[in-house]
Design a protein around this motif. Structure first.
Motif, PDB file in Angstrom:
ATOM      1  N   ARG A 198       3.424  -6.281   2.394  1.00 26.02           N
ATOM      2  CA  ARG A 198       3.490  -6.317   4.011  1.00 26.02           C
ATOM      3  C   ARG A 198       2.246  -6.674   4.497  1.00 26.02           C
ATOM      4  NH1 ARG A 198       8.192  -5.220   6.675  1.00 26.02           N
ATOM      5  NH2 ARG A 198       7.151  -4.298   8.235  1.00 26.02           N
ATOM      6  N   ALA A 199       1.147  -6.296   3.793  1.00 26.38           N
ATOM      7  CA  ALA A 199      -0.114  -6.571   4.412  1.00 26.38           C
ATOM      8  C   ALA A 199      -0.080  -8.149   4.098  1.00 26.38           C
ATOM      9  CB  ALA A 199      -1.313  -6.150   3.597  1.00 26.38           C
ATOM     10  N   TYR A 209       6.964   2.154   7.011  1.00 31.28           N
ATOM     11  CA  TYR A 209       5.851   2.983   7.106  1.00 31.28           C
ATOM     12  C   TYR A 209       5.074   2.670   8.670  1.00 31.28           C
ATOM     13  CZ  TYR A 209       0.632   3.751   6.666  1.00 31.28           C
ATOM     14  OH  TYR A 209      -0.436   4.248   6.641  1.00 31.28           O
ATOM     15  N   GLU A 210       5.113   1.600   9.108  1.00 35.66           N
ATOM     16  CA  GLU A 210       4.446   1.383  10.311  1.00 35.66           C
ATOM     17  C   GLU A 210       5.393   2.140  11.675  1.00 35.66           C
ATOM     18  OE1 GLU A 210       3.235  -2.692  11.311  1.00 35.66           O
ATOM     19  OE2 GLU A 210       2.448  -2.954   9.546  1.00 35.66           O
ATOM     20  N   MET A 226       3.175  -2.066  -0.363  1.00 37.91           N
ATOM     21  CA  MET A 226       2.301  -2.069   0.835  1.00 37.91           C
ATOM     22  C   MET A 226       1.564  -3.317   0.901  1.00 37.91           C
ATOM     23  SD  MET A 226       2.282   0.639   2.946  1.00 37.91           S
ATOM     24  CE  MET A 226       2.960   2.443   2.837  1.00 37.91           C
ATOM     25  N   ALA A 238       7.028   1.374   2.290  1.00 36.06           N
ATOM     26  CA  ALA A 238       6.577   0.202   2.827  1.00 36.06           C
ATOM     27  C   ALA A 238       7.197  -0.276   4.195  1.00 36.06           C
ATOM     28  CB  ALA A 238       6.016  -0.879   1.700  1.00 36.06           C
ATOM     29  N   ASP A 239       8.449  -0.383   4.070  1.00 36.01           N
ATOM     30  CA  ASP A 239       9.282  -1.198   5.226  1.00 36.01           C
ATOM     31  C   ASP A 239       9.279  -0.063   6.337  1.00 36.01           C
ATOM     32  OD1 ASP A 239       9.603  -3.401   3.573  1.00 36.01           O
ATOM     33  OD2 ASP A 239      11.794  -2.679   2.886  1.00 36.01           O
ATOM     34  N   THR A 280      -0.206  -1.294   5.190  1.00 34.96           N
ATOM     35  CA  THR A 280       0.392  -2.596   5.521  1.00 34.96           C
ATOM     36  C   THR A 280      -0.622  -3.616   6.571  1.00 34.96           C
ATOM     37  OG1 THR A 280       1.120  -1.452   7.448  1.00 34.96           O
ATOM     38  CG2 THR A 280       2.732  -1.434   5.525  1.00 34.96           C
TER      39      THR A 280
END
Length: 203
Positions: free
Chosen positions: A100-101, A34-35, A97, A31-32, A73
């Motif tokens: 983060r979203a 991912y983007e 996730m 998640a950290d 996210t």
């Protein structure tokens, strides 16, 4: 441009077709980064999903609720927000996730839900937006997902608006995943509209 080795390794891990609990664990850990990683992949799904929805509903009803399925996210939410959708709800199977979203502040509600294993929330008068890959390692999940969507449609809960195939979804991390040697994998955008609940008959 060649993908960094770390990106290839992380993406390959989540694409490997592991059992669901292991996949969710991998997404939690991803998640950290991912983007950053999907930016390197030239990941187009968020833009494509928002563009498809805006095309299908150029003037969304005020307060129209949209369920962002497998929201990750919140990349799709950012695109939708720019196009005037404000009442966004999201579900994802990964708590990492979802955290983060939540940090985006764009969702009215977020909850954990594994598509195909648990019932989807069904806000009245809403839309459902979902994307998935069509690469070889994801075909089993894609088939399970489409079966779950078909069942929702059969039950009269949701009505399909479109299922748009996209060739250049994101960069492939291996030749085996590449669509016809293009260096990219393909994907699909699904849009559904919530069926209205018929009024109760009096008498």
């Amino acid at each position: 441009m060649r993908l960094p080795a770390g990106v290839r390794e992380r993406v390959a891990a989540v694409h490997c077709g592991a059992a669901l609990p292991e996949r969710l664990r991998l997404y939690d850990g991803w998640a950290d980064r991912y983007e950053e990683d999907v930016a390197a992949l030239e990941y187009r799904a968020p833009h494509l999903a928002a563009a498809s929805l805006a095309f299908a509903f150029p003037a969304p009803p005020a307060g129209a609720r949209l369920l962002d399925v497998a929201c990750g996210t919140g990349l799709v939410a950012r695109e939708l927000h720019r196009r005037g959708f404000r009442c966004l709800h999201g579900v994802d199977g990964s708590e990492g996730m979802l955290e983060r979203a939540r940090s985006t502040g764009l969702y009215r509600q977020l909850r954990r839900c594994v598509v195909g294993r648990e019932p989807l929330p069904a806000p009245a008068g809403g839309f459902l937006c979902l994307t998935t890959r069509s690469n070889p390692s994801n075909l089993r999940y894609k088939a399970e997902l489409e079966a779950a969507l078909a069942e929702l449609e059969r039950q009269g809960a949701w009505q399909k608006v479109l299922a748009q195939e996209v060739e250049r979804w994101e960069r492939a991390t291996s030749e085996e995943e590449s669509t016809q040697g293009t260096g990219y994998i393909s994907g699909v955008v699904y849009l559904y509209q919530k069926c209205p609940v018929p009024p109760l008959e009096e008498g």
